[in-house]
Write an enzyme that holds these catalytic residues in place. Structure first.
Site, PDB file in Angstrom:
ATOM      1  CG  PHE A 127       5.260  19.175  24.624  1.00 58.69           C
ATOM      2  CD1 PHE A 127       5.646  18.261  25.280  1.00 58.69           C
ATOM      3  CD2 PHE A 127       6.108  19.556  23.496  1.00 58.69           C
ATOM      4  CE1 PHE A 127       6.567  17.234  25.213  1.00 58.69           C
ATOM      5  CE2 PHE A 127       7.384  18.776  23.275  1.00 58.69           C
ATOM      6  CZ  PHE A 127       7.417  17.627  24.028  1.00 58.69           C
ATOM      7  CG  ASP A 198       0.818  21.124  20.245  1.00 57.76           C
ATOM      8  OD1 ASP A 198       0.674  19.866  19.778  1.00 57.76           O
ATOM      9  OD2 ASP A 198       1.998  21.021  20.692  1.00 57.76           O
ATOM     10  CE1 TYR A 223       6.989  12.216  17.953  1.00 54.61           C
ATOM     11  CE2 TYR A 223       7.372  13.502  16.068  1.00 54.61           C
ATOM     12  CZ  TYR A 223       7.372  13.431  17.186  1.00 54.61           C
ATOM     13  OH  TYR A 223       7.854  14.583  18.186  1.00 54.61           O
ATOM     14  CE  LYS A 224       3.666  13.399  20.287  1.00 51.67           C
ATOM     15  NZ  LYS A 224       4.901  12.959  21.052  1.00 51.67           N
ATOM     16  NE  ARG A 372       3.912  10.178  28.095  1.00 54.61           N
ATOM     17  CZ  ARG A 372       4.382  10.849  26.923  1.00 54.61           C
ATOM     18  NH1 ARG A 372       3.726  12.157  27.101  1.00 54.61           N
ATOM     19  NH2 ARG A 372       5.119  10.589  26.162  1.00 54.61           N
TER      20      ARG A 372
END
Length: 413
Positions: A127, A198, A223-224, A372
């Site tokens: 990322f 991560d 928050y995912k 995605r």
């Protein structure tokens, strides 16, 4: 390939042990939400919890709430709950700051622990913020520190006695490709390296076993899949044996051994507490705790089983409905090798995504050509995936994506 019939889809949804969780989320009617790997939806209980904290605690009890309502303990309390999702001990996880900041803190502490090594090893497809933080850290430290980027298949070959820290994402944010954390961590440890993972796209989406895998350090997003709300704080994991050895660079007052002694010299708190910096964001922590509490009611093995089944099912639906027009598969075809997402590849992925959203299917685009689709088993049904595939087929057949409005890019994609 045998065609799917409506009865099959109905049977799959009827047999779903997680089906009851869908009503626990405040999803808009008529929306198929395939973006929970970017922002989880609102749990129905969260507004009530926040209202209570705002009106009764902040509004009535004011600053006394730090003690009377345990605000000061929220980073540890929520961290202990997240630890249960990570196969870790409760005193090994704490909630603080953002994923980027926590990654910087833990990476800096790891390099300090390995003073005679200068290489941070990662992959080019990691990322971007992880890469930026590592590059910034290496530039800040100077003295020969460098970030070495390798393809994912070359990670173990690139390990050596030069490497201080291996830093990777368990699930690739673009493709959903899944690393074997246990195997890679063992390989790094054979060379004496520390490992930082991560978990932004894996925590809450699949079983994680940090203790069993002997992971040193980890960070992750609130928050995912944890459904903690936009900008929810991050979590940090430090293996217990390392906690009192690591010196993190952001020496904030709440990481001090006695914060309210207001001493002029920093003394690190024992254990995981030293990872804290500044005053915790109470409202954000309350929202995150609500999402985590909901997730803890479910069985992660059932979540993973449904996620894998949904991925295989969606790939089959897209091929069946779209035929020769079907986007390419960017994710691994084998379910055990991917996280909880399916990524499709198409030259017009951005415009297709906008056309899909206009029809009530919310997915997202990742440059340069990735459509995605996050598969969150707690609120998605097999019927949702069938509807999404049918609309995708219509968009591709009619070239409905080929409109000027669908090529206009906003700040967030």
């Amino acid at each position: 390939m045998a065609l799917l019939c409506p009865d099959e889809i109905t049977q799959l949804d009827s047999a779903d042990p997680l089906a009851s969780f869908r009503n626990r989320f405040a999803l808009p009617e008529g929306i198929v939400y395939l973006d929970g790997n970017s922002l989880g939806p609102l749990p129905r209980e969260t507004p009530q919890r926040l209202q209570q904290v705002v009106e009764d605690q902040w509004g009535r009890d004011l600053i006394r709430s730090w003690n009377t309502h345990g605000w000061i303990d929220l980073p540890n309390r929520v961290g202990a709950k997240i630890a249960r999702l990570l196969g870790a001990s409760e005193d090994e996880v704490i909630v603080a700051d953002s994923t980027s900041v926590n990654l910087f803190k833990l990476a800096a502490a790891a390099l300090r622990e390995m003073p005679h090594r200068r290489v941070i090893l990662t992959e080019a497809s990691n990322f971007p913020t992880d890469l930026y933080m590592l590059q910034g850290l290496a530039n800040f430290l100077g003295d020969g520190h460098q970030v070495r980027l390798v393809p994912p298949q070359d990670i173990e070959k690139a390990l050596s006695e030069e490497v201080a820290l291996l830093c990777l994402s368990q699930v690739n944010f673009r493709t959903g490709a899944l690393h074997d954390v246990a195997s890679v961590t063992r390989a790094a440890h054979r060379h004496g390296c520390l490992v930082l993972w991560d978990l932004a796209h894996s925590a809450g989406a699949l079983p994680v076993e940090l203790t069993a895998w002997k992971v040193d350090l980890a960070v992750g997003c609130g928050y995912k899949f944890l459904n903690g709300g936009p900008g929810a704080p991050s979590f940090a994991y430090v293996r217990r044996e390392l906690q009192d050895r690591l010196e993190q660079p952001l020496q904030g007052w709440l990481g001090h051994r006695a914060p309210f002694a207001f001493e002029p010299t920093y003394r690190p708190a024992p254990g995981i507490q030293r990872i804290l910096c500044g005053t915790p964001p109470i409202l954000s922590l309350v929202a995150l705790e609500s999402g985590v509490d909901l997730l803890l009611e479910a069985d992660l093995t059932e979540i993973r089983a449904k996620s894998m089944a949904m991925g295989d099912f969606f790939i089959r639906l897209v091929k069946q409905r779209c035929g020769d027009l079907a986007p390419g598969l960017a994710s691994p075809s084998e379910a055990s090798h991917r996280g909880s997402q399916i990524s499709l590849r198409h030259p017009q992925a951005f415009a297709i995504c906008q056309a899909w959203i206009a029809r009530g299917v919310i997915a997202d685009f990742r440059a340069p050509d990735i459509l995605r689709c996050g598969l969150a088993p707690l609120y998605l049904s097999f019927g949702d995936l069938w509807r999404a595939s049918q609309l995708l087929g219509e968009i591709l057949e009619s070239e409905a994506w080929n409109r000027p409005a669908f090529f206009r890019r906003s700040s967030v994609t």
